[in-house]
Design a protein around this motif. Structure first.
Motif, PDB file in Angstrom:
ATOM      1  N   PRO A  50       0.880  -0.753   0.065  1.00 34.26           N
ATOM      2  CA  PRO A  50      -0.139  -0.012   0.116  1.00 34.26           C
ATOM      3  C   PRO A  50       0.991   1.330  -0.087  1.00 34.26           C
ATOM      4  CG  PRO A  50      -0.306  -1.374   1.967  1.00 34.26           C
ATOM      5  CD  PRO A  50       0.434  -1.936   1.280  1.00 34.26           C
ATOM      6  N   SER A  51       1.795   1.260   0.006  1.00 41.98           N
ATOM      7  CA  SER A  51       3.189   2.068   0.297  1.00 41.98           C
ATOM      8  C   SER A  51       2.929   3.161  -1.360  1.00 41.98           C
ATOM      9  CB  SER A  51       4.507   1.582   0.495  1.00 41.98           C
ATOM     10  OG  SER A  51       5.199   1.430   0.090  1.00 41.98           O
ATOM     11  N   ALA A 131      -6.652   3.864  -1.774  1.00 44.34           N
ATOM     12  CA  ALA A 131      -5.852   4.326   0.256  1.00 44.34           C
ATOM     13  C   ALA A 131      -6.965   5.361   1.021  1.00 44.34           C
ATOM     14  CB  ALA A 131      -4.705   5.123   0.114  1.00 44.34           C
ATOM     15  N   VAL A 188       0.008  10.200   3.207  1.00 47.88           N
ATOM     16  CA  VAL A 188       0.342   8.337   3.468  1.00 47.88           C
ATOM     17  C   VAL A 188       2.185   8.342   3.230  1.00 47.88           C
ATOM     18  CG1 VAL A 188      -1.728   7.693   2.532  1.00 47.88           C
ATOM     19  CG2 VAL A 188      -0.089   8.848   0.900  1.00 47.88           C
ATOM     20  N   PHE A 246      -1.565   4.696   6.244  1.00 45.51           N
ATOM     21  CA  PHE A 246      -1.803   4.117   4.851  1.00 45.51           C
ATOM     22  C   PHE A 246      -3.559   4.883   4.277  1.00 45.51           C
ATOM     23  CE2 PHE A 246       1.783   0.985   5.942  1.00 45.51           C
ATOM     24  CZ  PHE A 246       2.239   1.755   4.889  1.00 45.51           C
TER      25      PHE A 246
END
Length: 324
Positions: A50-51, A131, A188, A246
């Protein structure tokens, strides 16, 4: 007709022409599945990491602020020819292989049709939506640039005060409100310790920590970073949003209001007279932040774009069709 008025008229005409070429659904006829192909590739990678939302936001920003949104950041450096990738601010930019993967699938479906500049723009939007951000409409129709020069990479640094940082944004046609909204992408993001280590113990050579940093955050960051600096490739990193790291939300603004900004540029947004009110408003209005961020992203995605017959449509995103 006065020269200044004529110049303004020509500028407005140029903007109108670009706007006419960039439009939502540009590929509806030439490659109807273009956006769904990019979305599928991003979704596959997001599930594992998810980064990538932060990675694409940074890539898109670094691309658009150098020569405009023309995918010049994607060109690989070779022994004979350095590219933007080899410039210091871009050494930690990542996600190139995901863009290459999306482009490969697009070429299989619609050869020489979808630009790499549009792939970056679409992939960034899709990652933000995954996200938890808005799934905003993205005008497309960009063309890919023919130049990638590391000497042209000049980007605002994390230590700048608000007035100096703003100069970079206004030079690209973005307003103060756009800058504050775009920095909300840090919700994020991460930063290597080297970019904020001085705030922990020797702020601006004073031998003391930055007094604007919350002591509990400072203690946490000291534990993360360790006592001694490390080379960038081994340097630890810290989340810029220490709460929902995130998730694309307005927590970033709430934290900098509470003096919990990690980077100096983040913290000064909440303290500077020109931006404090904007920050406070976004901190208390999550939906408002989402809308303003989306609007600012669309504006940023239109910076100095190539359209019509300018530039090229690359077959591979990491190389020009012909060596310059």
């Amino acid at each position: 007709m006065k020269p200044l008025f004529l110049l303004l008229l020509l500028l407005l005409l140029a903007i109108a022409l670009v706007s006419a070429d960039l439009r939502v659904g540009f590929y509806n006829s030439s490659c109807p599945q273009a956006e769904s192909i990019v979305r599928a590739v991003v979704a596959e990678n997001f599930r594992n990491d998810p980064s990538i939302t932060a990675a694409f936001l940074r890539m898109h920003f670094h691309d658009c602020f150098v020569r405009g949104c023309d995918a010049s950041i994607l060109i690989k450096t070779t022994k004979k020819k350095p590219s933007e990738r080899s410039a210091g601010p871009n050494l930690t930019v990542r996600g190139f292989e995901i863009i290459d993967e999306a482009k490969s699938r697009l070429e299989a479906a619609c050869p020489s049709t979808v630009s790499c500049a549009d792939v970056v723009t679409l992939a960034t939007r899709d990652a933000v939506a995954l996200a938890g951000g808005l799934n905003y409409a993205v005008p497309t129709g960009r063309r890919d640039g023919l130049v990638s020069n590391p000497d042209e990479v000049r980007l605002p640094g994390p230590q700048l005060p608000v007035p100096q940082a703003l100069q970079f944004f206004t030079a690209k046609g973005l307003a103060l409100e756009d800058m504050v909204a775009l920095l909300g992408g840090h919700t994020v993001g991460v930063a290597h310790c080297t970019f904020f280590r001085d705030r922990l113990s020797d702020f601006q050579g004073t031998g003391a920590p930055d007094p604007t940093m919350d002591p509990s955050l400072r203690a946490k960051l000291i534990q993360t970073c360790g006592p001694t600096p490390k080379p960038l490739e081994k340097d630890p990193a810290a989340f810029l949003d220490q709460s929902t790291s995130f998730k694309f939300d307005a927590q970033y603004y709430k934290q900098i209001v509470a003096n919990k900004g990690v980077l100096k540029i983040d913290q000064v947004l909440a303290l500077d007279n020109s931006t404090a009110r904007i920050v406070s408003g976004l901190a208390s209005d999550g939906e408002g932040f989402q809308r303003k961020f989306a609007d600012a992203m669309v504006k940023m995605g239109s910076i100095e774009v190539l359209v019509g017959s300018a530039g090229e449509i690359r077959k591979k995103c990491n190389a020009f069709n012909k060596s310059p």
